[in-house]
Design an enzyme around this catalytic site. Structure first.
Site, mmCIF file in Angstrom:
data_model
loop_
_atom_site.group_PDB
_atom_site.id
_atom_site.type_symbol
_atom_site.label_atom_id
_atom_site.label_comp_id
_atom_site.label_asym_id
_atom_site.label_seq_id
_atom_site.Cartn_x
_atom_site.Cartn_y
_atom_site.Cartn_z
ATOM 1 N N GLY A 18 0.926 -1.257 -0.130
ATOM 2 C CA GLY A 18 -0.032 -0.015 -0.031
ATOM 3 C C GLY A 18 1.001 1.212 0.039
ATOM 4 O O GLY A 18 2.112 1.233 -0.309
ATOM 5 N N ASN A 19 0.093 2.357 0.253
ATOM 6 C CA ASN A 19 0.948 3.619 0.464
ATOM 7 C C ASN A 19 0.607 4.726 1.414
ATOM 8 O O ASN A 19 -0.620 4.153 1.927
ATOM 9 C CB ASN A 19 1.290 4.275 -0.720
ATOM 10 C CG ASN A 19 -0.293 4.661 -1.423
ATOM 11 O OD1 ASN A 19 -0.901 5.428 -1.067
ATOM 12 N ND2 ASN A 19 -0.556 4.003 -2.592
#
Ligand code: CTP
Length: 209
Positions: A18-19
């Site tokens: 993810g981020n």
């Protein structure tokens, strides 16, 4: 249509790539557009935010493939498309069906590129005004201008992780709005005020179309 937040690309049923995107900029834009009278489709990746307006229809997605599918569905009828989401550029080549056990070890994960949603919308550009975001850490202006051109956008909003209190997770942002003719730099301000400026630019461009 506005996109917001990160995407999560599953490695196995427990883990993902993810981020750090919070979704705040996209939600602020959706709120401002609705305030200005628009019916908004808000396609968002995993986030903890709420959208209260009855003129915002929220579509929750998790992965870049899900975001791609929803964007393709709604973009064709949109007058304005603003892609704020931090879509993952890579995903695991294969999602493992069962949790990868520690004893088995995991030395590497094979990745493949995800679909670039904004590029695809730019290639098949309809009457919709198309706005992208550029999140950069270096060569900011040059990189953003390249994206403006390559993704066939009406304008792009640059934000840099080099600016303090900007972009990911913050309530404030320092934006630069770039089109083919001009570059407008703004001071650090709340994401709500950034949304006001971006929507003003949208309205100016829509009136000129
Ligand atoms: N974007 C998208 N689909 C992707 C990647 C990005 O629609 N798979 C959109 C983002 O929502 C943003 C714009 O493209 O509006 C630019 O995203 P950014 O992450 O800054 O750039 P990338 O095109 O991903 O290139 P790079 O990561 O190499 O800077």
């Amino acid at each position: 249509m506005v996109t917001a937040g990160p995407t999560y690309e599953a490695i196995d049923p427990v883990r993902f790539i993810g981020n750090n995107s919070s979704g705040k900029m996209g939600f602020a834009l959706a709120a401002e557009l609705s305030k200005q009278g628009a019916d908004v489709i808000l396609v968002c990746g995993p986030n903890n935010l709420r959208s209260n307006s009855s003129s915002i229809k929220r579509i929750d997605v998790v992965s870049s493939d899900e975001m791609h599918a929803q964007c393709m569905k709604y973009a064709k009828d949109s007058d304005i498309t603003i892609m704020t989401a931090a879509v993952s550029d890579f995903k695991p080549a294969k999602k493992q069906a069962e949790k990868i056990k520690k004893e088995k070890g995991l030395n590497e994960i094979s990745l493949v590129a995800t679909k670039d949603i904004l590029s695809e919308l730019g290639k098949n550009k309809n009457r919709s005004l198309l706005v992208g975001f550029a999140l950069e850490t270096d060569n900011e202006l040059a990189n953003a201008k390249k994206k403006l051109h390559n993704k066939n956008l009406d304008f792009i909003v640059l934000n840099s992780l080099r600016d303090q209190n900007s972009a990911f997770g913050h309530d404030t942002n320092k934006i630069t709005i770039i089109d083919k003719k001009e570059t407008k730099k703004f001071e650090l301000m709340s994401k709500d005020l950034c949304a006001v400026e971006i929507v003003k630019e949208v309205i100016r461009k829509v009136k000129r179309k």
